[in-house]
Design an enzyme around this catalytic site. Structure first.
Site, PDB file in Angstrom:
ATOM      1  N   LEU A  53      -0.781 -29.138  25.262  1.00  0.00           N
ATOM      2  CA  LEU A  53       0.204 -28.064  25.311  1.00  0.00           C
ATOM      3  C   LEU A  53       1.611 -28.580  25.552  1.00  0.00           C
ATOM      4  O   LEU A  53       2.577 -27.805  25.438  1.00  0.00           O
ATOM      5  CB  LEU A  53      -0.152 -27.062  26.431  1.00  0.00           C
ATOM      6  CG  LEU A  53      -1.622 -26.626  26.543  1.00  0.00           C
ATOM      7  CD1 LEU A  53      -1.777 -25.629  27.687  1.00  0.00           C
ATOM      8  CD2 LEU A  53      -2.114 -26.038  25.233  1.00  0.00           C
ATOM      9  N   TYR A 107      13.548 -28.969  15.647  1.00  0.00           N
ATOM     10  CA  TYR A 107      12.353 -28.576  16.379  1.00  0.00           C
ATOM     11  C   TYR A 107      11.170 -28.419  15.442  1.00  0.00           C
ATOM     12  O   TYR A 107      10.082 -28.965  15.685  1.00  0.00           O
ATOM     13  CB  TYR A 107      12.615 -27.264  17.126  1.00  0.00           C
ATOM     14  CG  TYR A 107      11.391 -26.717  17.831  1.00  0.00           C
ATOM     15  CD1 TYR A 107      10.752 -27.434  18.836  1.00  0.00           C
ATOM     16  CD2 TYR A 107      10.875 -25.465  17.490  1.00  0.00           C
ATOM     17  CE1 TYR A 107       9.635 -26.932  19.482  1.00  0.00           C
ATOM     18  CE2 TYR A 107       9.760 -24.951  18.138  1.00  0.00           C
ATOM     19  CZ  TYR A 107       9.144 -25.687  19.127  1.00  0.00           C
ATOM     20  OH  TYR A 107       8.035 -25.191  19.760  1.00  0.00           O
ATOM     21  N   LYS A 111       7.577 -30.586  15.448  1.00  0.00           N
ATOM     22  CA  LYS A 111       6.260 -29.985  15.602  1.00  0.00           C
ATOM     23  C   LYS A 111       5.385 -30.307  14.388  1.00  0.00           C
ATOM     24  O   LYS A 111       4.183 -30.549  14.528  1.00  0.00           O
ATOM     25  CB  LYS A 111       6.377 -28.471  15.785  1.00  0.00           C
ATOM     26  CG  LYS A 111       7.126 -28.046  17.035  1.00  0.00           C
ATOM     27  CD  LYS A 111       6.472 -28.538  18.313  1.00  0.00           C
ATOM     28  CE  LYS A 111       5.307 -27.682  18.747  1.00  0.00           C
ATOM     29  NZ  LYS A 111       4.792 -28.063  20.097  1.00  0.00           N
ATOM     30  N   ASN A 136       5.671 -16.025  19.019  1.00  0.00           N
ATOM     31  CA  ASN A 136       6.194 -15.877  20.377  1.00  0.00           C
ATOM     32  C   ASN A 136       5.068 -15.472  21.327  1.00  0.00           C
ATOM     33  O   ASN A 136       4.456 -14.417  21.155  1.00  0.00           O
ATOM     34  CB  ASN A 136       7.293 -14.811  20.403  1.00  0.00           C
ATOM     35  CG  ASN A 136       8.494 -15.197  19.559  1.00  0.00           C
ATOM     36  OD1 ASN A 136       9.349 -15.951  19.993  1.00  0.00           O
ATOM     37  ND2 ASN A 136       8.550 -14.684  18.336  1.00  0.00           N
ATOM     38  N   HIS A 286      -3.206  22.137  56.748  1.00  0.00           N
ATOM     39  CA  HIS A 286      -3.514  22.186  58.169  1.00  0.00           C
ATOM     40  C   HIS A 286      -4.760  23.051  58.400  1.00  0.00           C
ATOM     41  O   HIS A 286      -5.147  23.850  57.529  1.00  0.00           O
ATOM     42  CB  HIS A 286      -2.324  22.754  58.944  1.00  0.00           C
ATOM     43  CG  HIS A 286      -1.052  21.992  58.736  1.00  0.00           C
ATOM     44  ND1 HIS A 286      -0.966  20.624  58.915  1.00  0.00           N
ATOM     45  CD2 HIS A 286       0.189  22.407  58.341  1.00  0.00           C
ATOM     46  CE1 HIS A 286       0.265  20.229  58.658  1.00  0.00           C
ATOM     47  NE2 HIS A 286       0.994  21.304  58.295  1.00  0.00           N
ATOM     48  N   PRO A 287      -5.408  22.916  59.550  1.00  0.00           N
ATOM     49  CA  PRO A 287      -6.611  23.722  59.826  1.00  0.00           C
ATOM     50  C   PRO A 287      -6.340  25.219  59.640  1.00  0.00           C
ATOM     51  O   PRO A 287      -5.321  25.759  60.083  1.00  0.00           O
ATOM     52  CB  PRO A 287      -6.929  23.397  61.290  1.00  0.00           C
ATOM     53  CG  PRO A 287      -6.395  22.010  61.477  1.00  0.00           C
ATOM     54  CD  PRO A 287      -5.143  21.954  60.649  1.00  0.00           C
ATOM     55  N   GLY A 288      -7.245  25.894  58.953  1.00  0.00           N
ATOM     56  CA  GLY A 288      -7.144  27.314  58.724  1.00  0.00           C
ATOM     57  C   GLY A 288      -6.273  27.707  57.541  1.00  0.00           C
ATOM     58  O   GLY A 288      -6.231  28.889  57.175  1.00  0.00           O
TER      59      GLY A 288
END
Length: 375
Positions: A53, A107, A111, A136, A286-288
């Protein structure tokens, strides 16, 4: 299996190392910029597979294209060839070339020169060689502000920095690093090589988009924290781009707040909205306290009490049929509301009740499909 990775500290190399570290049957030997080509023969001792690589793509001196791409690859070929001559062992090589190898620039020429060296070694020493002319490559750990628009866009947008788009219509061909690594590992494990018409190894899927669309999509990821509307991040290019974008978040952006609406009954918090699969929320009571007391024509919901104890009541809007049930956080149980039935939920416990909620559509104030009708 013992493998050698050249360019092990590069973008693809780091991802490959992590995947191979998950395997107990693989030992990895690394070649980095701190090493010299003369060390290759020693590093190849006992190696069964090579991932070549290493390479140079943006040197300060153009002559480094030759030394970093052609010369290093020739040294690798000589070392692997020597192993074949001495032991009769043919060590397969995966090489990451570039789509630019077909271009007439320094380049691309370097390669292509590396490819020629590998193909010559494959012929003279019967070495299995897999040359990938990669487009890419994007994904986590790619260096931003270097040679990847995806990395630069992700890095800058995640930090609120400007990006530059010279030609929004410019085409871009992409491949995701996890797909690259998966294909590499398949070859290491003995899979047959898939090649294109020119004989170069291929990675699928490949994605074609434009620079402008990349910028728009990545900006949409950032904006979703404000709108709560997620992109379709489950498949394909958008999935891979989103994973990449999130990998560039600075640590202080690992969290974000969402709106909270409170009243004497408790709080209601929207977490996430989707373009076509509804939204996710939670509320407390909340409760109730009783919440709900309405019906829908088409909207459906799924409730999950995750703390406390709740009693759901239903009444059919036409027949008057009633139904009630109790569920609690100790037992994961989904309660689904049904169109045409008015419904509510009451906290019948002694502590605060917390309920997760999914609705199949994003709430639209203009068309809420929610009609008050207490039980």
């Amino acid at each position: 299996m013992k493998v050698l990775i050249t360019g092990a500290n590069g973008f693809v190399g780091k991802n490959l190392q992590l995947h191979l570290a998950e395997r107990k049957d693989v030992q990895v030997v690394c070649f980095t910029r701190n090493d010299d080509a003369t060390q290759l023969p020693a590093l190849l001792g006992g190696v069964d597979f090579v991932f070549h690589l290493a390479g140079v793509n943006r040197p300060q001196d153009p002559r480094e294209f030759v030394s970093g791409n052609v010369d290093l690859t020739q040294a690798m070929c000589q070392a692997v060839g020597a192993v074949a001559e001495a032991t009769g062992k043919s060590v397969p090589i995966v090489y990451t070339s570039s789509a630019q190898a077909g271009r007439d620039n320094p380049y691309g020429q370097s390669k292509r020169g590396a490819e020629d060296a590998l193909q010559a070694a494959a012929h003279s020493h019967q070495l299995p060689v897999h040359i990938f002319r990669l487009p890419n490559v994007f994904g986590k750990w790619c260096k931003p502000n270097y040679n990847s628009a995806v990395a630069t866009f992700c890095h800058n947008i995640a930090r609120g920095l400007p990006i530059q788009v010279n030609d929004p219509a410019a085409p871009v061909k992409l491949v995701y690093v996890d797909d690259v690594v998966e294909r590499f590992v398949q070859l290491m494990d003995g899979a047959n090589a898939a090649v294109d018409a020119d004989g170069f190894a291929t990675v699928e899927p490949q994605y074609t988009t434009t620079v402008g669309e990349l910028a728009r999509q990545i900006q949409a990821f950032k904006d979703s924290r404000d709108t709560l509307m997620t992109e379709r991040v489950g498949t394909g290019l958008v999935r891979a781009l989103y994973a990449t974008y999130v990998s560039y978040l600075p640590v202080e952006s690992f969290t974000y707040t969402v709106p909270q609406h409170g009243d004497p009954r408790g709080v209601f918090v929207e977490m996430l909205k989707t373009p076509d699969a509804g939204q996710f929320s939670y509320f407390t009571a909340h409760p109730g306290i009783t919440r709900g007391g309405h019906y829908h024509h088409s909207k459906t919901e799924k409730f999950l009490v995750i703390k406390g104890q709740g009693r759901f009541k239903f009444r059919h809007m036409q027949t008057g049929q009633e139904h009630a049930l109790v569920t609690c956080g100790d037992k994961p149980e989904i309660v689904e509301t049904v169109p045409g039935w008015t419904h509510d939920i009451t906290n019948i416990g002694t502590d605060e009740m917390i309920v997760m909620l999914w609705a199949n559509e994003v709430f639209d104030r203009a068309r809420p499909d929610t009609f008050t009708c207490p039980l």
